[in-house]
Scaffold this motif. Structure first.
Motif, mmCIF file in Angstrom:
data_model
loop_
_atom_site.group_PDB
_atom_site.id
_atom_site.type_symbol
_atom_site.label_atom_id
_atom_site.label_comp_id
_atom_site.label_asym_id
_atom_site.label_seq_id
_atom_site.Cartn_x
_atom_site.Cartn_y
_atom_site.Cartn_z
ATOM 1 N N ARG A 1 0.750 -1.221 0.106
ATOM 2 C CA ARG A 1 0.045 -0.091 -0.100
ATOM 3 C C ARG A 1 0.812 1.324 0.069
ATOM 4 O O ARG A 1 0.632 2.190 -0.661
ATOM 5 C CB ARG A 1 -0.870 -0.034 1.263
ATOM 6 N N ALA A 2 1.982 1.344 0.921
ATOM 7 C CA ALA A 2 2.666 2.720 0.869
ATOM 8 C C ALA A 2 3.111 3.081 -0.236
ATOM 9 O O ALA A 2 2.832 4.310 -0.906
ATOM 10 C CB ALA A 2 3.798 2.598 1.754
ATOM 11 N N ASP B 1 2.498 -1.538 8.463
ATOM 12 C CA ASP B 1 1.959 -0.515 9.172
ATOM 13 C C ASP B 1 1.820 -0.384 10.511
ATOM 14 O O ASP B 1 2.218 0.596 11.319
ATOM 15 C CB ASP B 1 0.497 0.068 8.584
ATOM 16 N N GLN B 2 1.160 -1.491 11.155
ATOM 17 C CA GLN B 2 0.862 -1.645 12.323
ATOM 18 C C GLN B 2 2.212 -1.806 13.424
ATOM 19 O O GLN B 2 1.960 -1.024 14.396
ATOM 20 C CB GLN B 2 -0.084 -3.025 12.892
ATOM 21 N N GLN C 1 3.312 1.728 13.643
ATOM 22 C CA GLN C 1 2.236 2.539 14.438
ATOM 23 C C GLN C 1 2.693 2.300 15.983
ATOM 24 O O GLN C 1 2.743 3.187 16.879
ATOM 25 C CB GLN C 1 0.839 2.083 14.135
ATOM 26 N N ARG D 1 -4.644 0.292 17.665
ATOM 27 C CA ARG D 1 -4.110 0.834 16.404
ATOM 28 C C ARG D 1 -5.133 1.768 15.902
ATOM 29 O O ARG D 1 -6.568 1.568 16.392
ATOM 30 C CB ARG D 1 -3.959 -0.164 15.503
ATOM 31 N N PRO E 1 -4.565 2.337 7.629
ATOM 32 C CA PRO E 1 -3.116 2.218 7.517
ATOM 33 C C PRO E 1 -2.396 3.389 7.273
ATOM 34 O O PRO E 1 -1.742 3.805 6.452
ATOM 35 C CB PRO E 1 -2.779 1.231 6.419
ATOM 36 N N ASP F 1 0.253 4.973 8.599
ATOM 37 C CA ASP F 1 1.778 5.068 8.296
ATOM 38 C C ASP F 1 2.106 4.725 6.520
ATOM 39 O O ASP F 1 2.686 5.447 6.157
ATOM 40 C CB ASP F 1 2.613 4.249 8.923
ATOM 41 N N ASP F 2 1.446 3.665 6.198
ATOM 42 C CA ASP F 2 1.532 3.495 4.809
ATOM 43 C C ASP F 2 0.992 4.682 3.836
ATOM 44 O O ASP F 2 1.557 5.038 3.024
ATOM 45 C CB ASP F 2 0.593 2.165 4.288
ATOM 46 N N LEU G 1 8.133 4.241 6.842
ATOM 47 C CA LEU G 1 7.059 4.054 7.553
ATOM 48 C C LEU G 1 7.349 4.625 9.202
ATOM 49 O O LEU G 1 6.314 5.311 9.638
ATOM 50 C CB LEU G 1 6.330 2.641 8.007
ATOM 51 N N GLN H 1 5.552 8.016 10.890
ATOM 52 C CA GLN H 1 4.822 8.005 12.155
ATOM 53 C C GLN H 1 5.192 9.058 13.005
ATOM 54 O O GLN H 1 4.584 9.666 13.228
ATOM 55 C CB GLN H 1 4.731 6.857 12.613
#
Length: 410
Positions: free
Chosen positions: A35-36, A152-153, A156, A174, A178, A180-181, A212, A216
């Motif tokens: 995703r990012a 992502d998590q 986070q 969380r 997502p 951060d992505d 990421l 964040q």
């Protein structure tokens, strides 16, 4: 200085519908997954760049979900595609030929993978000094965590977000997207545009990267500077603002709403709007700092009043006097909201198998220009022959590439 042409010359293979968009004429090699990286590339594709998605032959759902699925379609519209095996010597050589003519390359592989494949910035820069090479990693291109895989998590948690999300005493939580992505993708797109602007002056590309974890920490914003400047470690505040009171979720007779009335002026207007002018005389509530210290009593007292009437009443009443407030919508209600409809955030698209559908629109507005879906999501390797032909490959060379197994189905 010569005048710039009104219509930039589109790159070969670019969609005519995109020819007037700001990034028309730029060619992007997209090696992203998950995703990012795709979030970054979607900005470029939506605003007119000729994006060539490079995937391995036989790429499966792990690279972004089913090709007809909601996630893949939303992330990979407005692109062309080629299936090229970068581990195959012939495929690697073909990729280098494509890289010679590219303006931008975007990837979010593990740091060591691109070096192992010999497609890192250091390998491509001698071939194409104008190339803007853009990367997203989990934790940075160098440093003690550089070779770790990141999602992502994990970011986070490591970046502090989960420690300040959720209700006090309930443990880390969380956020529901997502973030951060998405933030890393947005920041990388911004970095690419900065490098493009510099290239206009210097004629040279740059290596642009983020991670990421960096995204964040950047997004901690004032919570970060509370620690950096004042030594305060923020905790969970639930639906309350960490420092501004009252600002948060309050009950009504039917469903909760958000209210933000924390400044001295808004607090006074708020008290009068709720027909509680006596709150202005409570000694502990006369300053924002006092209300923050006494937040539990402030919130409970406000809630006693707001729960007496329905949400629409309070939204209309508070909007009338200039108090920021609003409903708490589910996703369906978001896209039924008249302002969201007006903004066109559900963008129409014609999909070859799913028919007329909608995807999420760009949130960037440039007056006089309008983006949209001008190219369907590509099949795996769909545009291989035309992409290679544009790069100077002959029909015989393309057949040889396919026969070697380096080139996937067209």
């Amino acid at each position: 200085m010569p005048e710039s042409p009104v219509d930039p010359k589109p790159a070969p293979g670019a969609s005519p519908a995109a020819s007037r968009l700001p990034l028309a004429g730029l060619r992007v090699l997209d090696l992203t997954l998950a995703r990012a990286g795709p979030t970054c590339v979607r900005h470029l594709a939506d605003w007119g760049a000729d994006v060539i998605r490079v995937e391995p032959p036989g790429a499966n759902d792990a690279l972004g979900g089913p090709r007809d699925g909601f996630d893949f379609v939303n992330l990979h519209r407005n692109k062309r595609a080629i299936a090229l095996d970068l581990k195959n010597p012939a495929g690697h050589a073909a990729f280098l030929r494509l890289a010679r003519t590219a303006d931008i390359l975007v990837e979010n592989m593990r740091v060591q993978v691109k070096h192992r494949l010999k497609i890192a910035d250091e390998h491509l820069r001698p071939l194409n000094p104008r190339l803007i090479y853009a990367s997203i990693s989990g934790f940075g291109q160098t440093g003690p965590y550089a070779t770790r895989g990141g999602v992502d998590q994990i970011a986070q948690g490591m970046g502090g977000l989960m420690s300040i999300t959720g209700e006090p005493g309930r443990g880390p939580m969380r956020v529901g997207i997502p973030i951060d992505d998405l933030t890393a993708g947005n920041l990388l797109a911004l970095g690419i545009l900065l490098a493009l602007y510099e290239r206009e002056r210097t004629g040279l590309g740059r290596y642009v990267h983020t991670s990421l974890l960096e995204a964040q920490v950047f997004m901690l914003d004032f919570q970060a500077t509370r620690w950096l400047m004042d030594g305060h470690i923020a905790g969970q505040a639930g639906n309350d603002h960490p420092v501004n009171i009252p600002m948060g979720v309050f009950p009504t007779a039917d469903k909760p709403i958000n209210i933000a009335a924390s400044s001295p002026k808004l607090w006074e207007v708020f008290c009068r709007a709720l027909e509680r002018p006596e709150w202005l005389e409570v000694p502990e509530w006369k300053t924002p700092q006092g209300r923050s210290k006494d937040r539990a009593r402030v919130n409970a007292t406000v809630a006693e009043v707001t729960r007496t009437k329905p949400s629409e009443y309070w939204i209309a009443r508070l909007e009338e006097v200039g108090i920021p407030c609003g409903p708490i919508n589910n996703i369906k209600e978001v896209f039924e909201d008249p302002q969201v409809r007006h903004l066109g955030m559900a963008m129409p698209m014609r999909h070859r198998r799913r028919g007329d559908i909608q995807v999420v629109a760009s949130a960037i507005n440039i007056e006089g220009l309008e983006t949209g879906v001008y190219r369907d999501v590509p099949e795996l390797g769909e545009h291989a022959d035309e992409i290679l032909a544009e790069a100077g490959f002959t029909a015989d060379e393309i057949r040889d590439l396919r026969a070697s197994g380096a080139l996937g189905a067209a």
